[in-house]
Write a protein that holds these residues in place. Structure first.
Motif, PDB file in Angstrom:
ATOM      1  N   HIS A   1    -115.988 -75.816 -16.848  1.00 48.28           N
ATOM      2  CA  HIS A   1    -116.683 -75.427 -18.070  1.00 48.28           C
ATOM      3  C   HIS A   1    -117.752 -74.364 -17.813  1.00 48.28           C
ATOM      4  O   HIS A   1    -118.456 -73.971 -18.747  1.00 48.28           O
ATOM      5  CB  HIS A   1    -117.338 -76.646 -18.724  1.00 48.28           C
ATOM      6  CG  HIS A   1    -116.350 -77.648 -19.228  1.00 48.28           C
ATOM      7  ND1 HIS A   1    -115.482 -77.382 -20.257  1.00 48.28           N
ATOM      8  CD2 HIS A   1    -116.086 -78.916 -18.826  1.00 48.28           C
ATOM      9  CE1 HIS A   1    -114.726 -78.449 -20.490  1.00 48.28           C
ATOM     10  NE2 HIS A   1    -115.066 -79.383 -19.627  1.00 48.28           N
TER      11      HIS A   1
ATOM     12  N   PRO B   1    -115.351 -69.972 -16.238  1.00 45.30           N
ATOM     13  CA  PRO B   1    -114.820 -68.969 -17.180  1.00 45.30           C
ATOM     14  C   PRO B   1    -115.904 -68.287 -18.012  1.00 45.30           C
ATOM     15  O   PRO B   1    -115.655 -67.221 -18.587  1.00 45.30           O
ATOM     16  CB  PRO B   1    -113.894 -69.788 -18.089  1.00 45.30           C
ATOM     17  CG  PRO B   1    -113.584 -71.021 -17.322  1.00 45.30           C
ATOM     18  CD  PRO B   1    -114.816 -71.313 -16.536  1.00 45.30           C
TER      19      PRO B   1
ATOM     20  N   LYS C   1    -118.723 -73.122 -24.035  1.00 43.61           N
ATOM     21  CA  LYS C   1    -117.543 -73.255 -23.185  1.00 43.61           C
ATOM     22  C   LYS C   1    -117.095 -74.705 -23.065  1.00 43.61           C
ATOM     23  O   LYS C   1    -116.166 -75.011 -22.324  1.00 43.61           O
ATOM     24  CB  LYS C   1    -117.831 -72.668 -21.796  1.00 43.61           C
ATOM     25  CG  LYS C   1    -116.610 -72.447 -20.944  1.00 43.61           C
ATOM     26  CD  LYS C   1    -115.593 -71.564 -21.621  1.00 43.61           C
ATOM     27  CE  LYS C   1    -114.196 -71.739 -21.060  1.00 43.61           C
ATOM     28  NZ  LYS C   1    -113.564 -73.027 -21.395  1.00 43.61           N
TER      29      LYS C   1
ATOM     30  N   HIS D   1    -114.926 -71.673 -26.883  1.00 42.48           N
ATOM     31  CA  HIS D   1    -113.690 -71.352 -26.166  1.00 42.48           C
ATOM     32  C   HIS D   1    -113.103 -72.625 -25.565  1.00 42.48           C
ATOM     33  O   HIS D   1    -113.815 -73.432 -24.975  1.00 42.48           O
ATOM     34  CB  HIS D   1    -113.953 -70.350 -25.046  1.00 42.48           C
ATOM     35  CG  HIS D   1    -112.705 -69.960 -24.302  1.00 42.48           C
ATOM     36  ND1 HIS D   1    -112.301 -70.591 -23.146  1.00 42.48           N
ATOM     37  CD2 HIS D   1    -111.753 -69.025 -24.576  1.00 42.48           C
ATOM     38  CE1 HIS D   1    -111.168 -70.040 -22.721  1.00 42.48           C
ATOM     39  NE2 HIS D   1    -110.816 -69.099 -23.575  1.00 42.48           N
TER      40      HIS D   1
ATOM     41  N   SER E   1    -110.153 -73.810 -22.934  1.00 44.06           N
ATOM     42  CA  SER E   1    -109.244 -73.319 -21.897  1.00 44.06           C
ATOM     43  C   SER E   1    -107.895 -74.014 -21.929  1.00 44.06           C
ATOM     44  O   SER E   1    -106.856 -73.389 -21.722  1.00 44.06           O
ATOM     45  CB  SER E   1    -109.866 -73.510 -20.511  1.00 44.06           C
ATOM     46  OG  SER E   1    -110.995 -72.688 -20.336  1.00 44.06           O
ATOM     47  N   ASP E   2    -107.907 -75.322 -22.157  1.00 44.90           N
ATOM     48  CA  ASP E   2    -106.692 -76.106 -22.040  1.00 44.90           C
ATOM     49  C   ASP E   2    -105.835 -76.047 -23.298  1.00 44.90           C
ATOM     50  O   ASP E   2    -106.317 -75.732 -24.391  1.00 44.90           O
ATOM     51  CB  ASP E   2    -107.040 -77.566 -21.743  1.00 44.90           C
ATOM     52  CG  ASP E   2    -107.607 -77.756 -20.354  1.00 44.90           C
ATOM     53  OD1 ASP E   2    -106.937 -77.352 -19.381  1.00 44.90           O
ATOM     54  OD2 ASP E   2    -108.720 -78.291 -20.233  1.00 44.90           O
TER      55      ASP E   2
ATOM     56  N   THR F   1    -109.004 -69.571 -27.936  1.00 42.93           N
ATOM     57  CA  THR F   1    -108.172 -70.427 -27.096  1.00 42.93           C
ATOM     58  C   THR F   1    -107.408 -69.604 -26.073  1.00 42.93           C
ATOM     59  O   THR F   1    -107.181 -68.409 -26.244  1.00 42.93           O
ATOM     60  CB  THR F   1    -107.169 -71.239 -27.940  1.00 42.93           C
ATOM     61  OG1 THR F   1    -106.279 -70.341 -28.626  1.00 42.93           O
ATOM     62  CG2 THR F   1    -107.884 -72.107 -28.953  1.00 42.93           C
ATOM     63  N   SER F   2    -107.005 -70.275 -25.014  1.00 43.02           N
ATOM     64  CA  SER F   2    -106.205 -69.630 -23.982  1.00 43.02           C
ATOM     65  C   SER F   2    -104.746 -69.528 -24.391  1.00 43.02           C
ATOM     66  O   SER F   2    -104.054 -68.578 -24.032  1.00 43.02           O
ATOM     67  CB  SER F   2    -106.300 -70.421 -22.676  1.00 43.02           C
ATOM     68  OG  SER F   2    -107.619 -70.426 -22.196  1.00 43.02           O
TER      69      SER F   2
ATOM     70  N   THR G   1    -107.967 -67.024 -20.855  1.00 45.01           N
ATOM     71  CA  THR G   1    -109.145 -67.522 -20.138  1.00 45.01           C
ATOM     72  C   THR G   1    -109.676 -66.421 -19.225  1.00 45.01           C
ATOM     73  O   THR G   1    -108.904 -65.831 -18.457  1.00 45.01           O
ATOM     74  CB  THR G   1    -108.797 -68.762 -19.296  1.00 45.01           C
ATOM     75  OG1 THR G   1    -108.557 -69.872 -20.175  1.00 45.01           O
ATOM     76  CG2 THR G   1    -109.929 -69.134 -18.353  1.00 45.01           C
TER      77      THR G   1
ATOM     78  N   ALA H   1    -106.577 -75.434 -16.393  1.00 44.96           N
ATOM     79  CA  ALA H   1    -106.349 -74.171 -17.092  1.00 44.96           C
ATOM     80  C   ALA H   1    -106.938 -72.981 -16.342  1.00 44.96           C
ATOM     81  O   ALA H   1    -106.336 -71.904 -16.305  1.00 44.96           O
ATOM     82  CB  ALA H   1    -106.931 -74.246 -18.503  1.00 44.96           C
ATOM     83  N   ASN H   2    -108.104 -73.161 -15.738  1.00 46.01           N
ATOM     84  CA  ASN H   2    -108.725 -72.032 -15.045  1.00 46.01           C
ATOM     85  C   ASN H   2    -107.873 -71.576 -13.872  1.00 46.01           C
ATOM     86  O   ASN H   2    -107.635 -70.374 -13.688  1.00 46.01           O
ATOM     87  CB  ASN H   2    -110.121 -72.417 -14.551  1.00 46.01           C
ATOM     88  CG  ASN H   2    -111.063 -72.707 -15.689  1.00 46.01           C
ATOM     89  OD1 ASN H   2    -110.913 -72.179 -16.782  1.00 46.01           O
ATOM     90  ND2 ASN H   2    -112.037 -73.560 -15.444  1.00 46.01           N
TER      91      ASN H   2
ATOM     92  N   SER I   1    -109.640 -60.820 -21.071  1.00 54.38           N
ATOM     93  CA  SER I   1    -110.103 -61.969 -21.845  1.00 54.38           C
ATOM     94  C   SER I   1    -111.604 -61.941 -22.084  1.00 54.38           C
ATOM     95  O   SER I   1    -112.080 -62.276 -23.176  1.00 54.38           O
ATOM     96  CB  SER I   1    -109.714 -63.272 -21.130  1.00 54.38           C
ATOM     97  OG  SER I   1    -108.323 -63.418 -21.088  1.00 54.38           O
TER      98      SER I   1
END
Length: 381
Positions: A38, A41, A122, A144, A146-147, A166-167, A189, A288-289, A367
């Protein structure tokens, strides 16, 4: 709260109608934390805002975790009380209700003093009080996720935000967002610039890797992954026949095992971009990162997602999505055997260009720039 809100609203807002472009110096608050996922990103976003000359504040926990990741950036850090958001019964849930309430008060005081143009969240349990405080003070919020499936903090924040970034495009179809009335933007991301500009030759020199050797990077995340570590060590004879293995084991999780073509590392910070640049294939968890780092760099990858018992299921969803898009090979942790591991790596080696092409189709040009543009749009509305 209402008195504080009225006091804030009665004062001139730092962003006037005639000052709506991104070149106007603004105060912007970023919040998020509780884990590296968190914070990391948010760093490219902070860097982009600082490069434009804006004043950037960061609200995180008092643990020092978030402040540590900020490094020497000219970001003003503020620690607040943090009550964890749990999905299970715990006695601590009762005391944490009071910590969260106090964190809202602390956030109100901070935001009244800073008077930001916008708050960028985040996610993570520390983010909810600042988001709620910003809503009370009519400060626009950009969040934002990520997942593929949203975290609890972002789900609870939905009524209080203007824009959800969103990613994944498919996040918009999630049932959690059916009632969301704000703006939705797919940004991907952010990936740190240092990871995109790594030098493979520097990593090869640092770890003694010949120019013609293929490199396998194995990482279980910042905490490591015991099951993954064990499988890698049990199959080193076969792995080192085709690869030089760089194994990021996690702090305190290296072993006494020593052999040619195998290097163990507890944790990598400086030089991580160089290490990624030299990797021909990657084995990792499915956060996700990490996934978007592999996508941004076009690295063929094998994902071993954290099972539901160790997470809320977000890594399983991310891995399933990546598999469906042709980005990754996936093996569930309970199914991870040496035979399946070697078969997946063989497939990645044989079809690496196919995986790279699939990842190239998804990449968002930049991004961090997309997120900064949305932050400016919301603050100027």
């Amino acid at each position: 709260f209402l008195t504080l809100s009225k006091a804030f609203m009665s004062e001139p807002h730092p962003q006037t109608a005639s000052q709506t472009d991104s070149t106007t110096v603004k105060s912007i608050v970023i919040t998020g934390g509780g884990s590296a996922g968190h914070v990391i990103p948010a760093l490219p976003v902070a860097d982009a805002l600082l490069a434009e000359g804006h004043t950037v504040h960061f609200i995180g926990t008092r643990s020092g975790l978030e402040q540590g990741y900020l490094g020497d950036r000219q970001v003003i850090f503020h620690g607040i009380s943090a009550g964890k958001l749990r999905r299970y019964f715990s006695v601590q849930n009762f005391s944490d209700v009071f910590r969260i309430a106090w964190a809202v008060v602390e956030s109100l005081v901070l935001l009244l003093r800073i008077k930001p143009s916008v708050l960028f969240s985040k996610g993570g349990f520390v983010s909810l009080p600042p988001v709620f405080a910003a809503w009370l003070l009519r400060i626009p919020v950009v969040a934002h996720e990520s997942d593929l499936t949203p975290g609890l903090a972002n789900r609870l924040s939905l009524p209080f935000i203007k824009t959800l970034c969103t990613s994944f495009d498919d996040t918009r179809f999630s049932g959690f967002f059916t009632e969301f009335k704000g703006r939705h933007v797919v940004t991907g991301t952010p990936v740190r610039e240092s990871l995109l500009t790594g030098k493979a030759d520097l990593a090869r020199e640092r770890y003694g890797i010949d120019a013609n050797q293929r490199v396998l990077l194995v990482t279980g995340g910042s905490l490591g992954a015991e099951g993954l570590n064990r499988i890698i060590r049990d199959n080193l004879d076969a792995l080192t026949e085709g690869f030089f293995v760089l194994h990021v084991c996690g702090v305190g999780k290296t072993s006494d095992l020593r052999r040619p073509g195998y290097v163990q590392l507890e944790f990598v910070d400086a030089g991580w971009g160089d290490l990624l640049a030299c990797a021909d294939a990657v084995i990792s968890r499915a956060g996700a990162n990490a996934l978007f780092e592999w996508v941004a760099l076009g690295k063929p990858n094998l994902l071993v997602p954290l099972p539901v018992g160790g997470s809320r299921g977000d890594q399983l969803a991310n891995a399933d999505y990546a598999l469906g898009r042709g980005w990754s090979e996936v093996i569930q942790e309970d199914d991870l055997t040496g035979e399946r591991l070697l078969a997946a790596l063989s497939n990645l080696s044989q079809h690496g260009q196919t995986y790279a092409a699939a990842m190239a189709e998804h990449r968002v040009a930049n991004s961090a720039s997309e997120l900064v543009a949305e932050i400016h749009r919301v603050s100027s509305a």
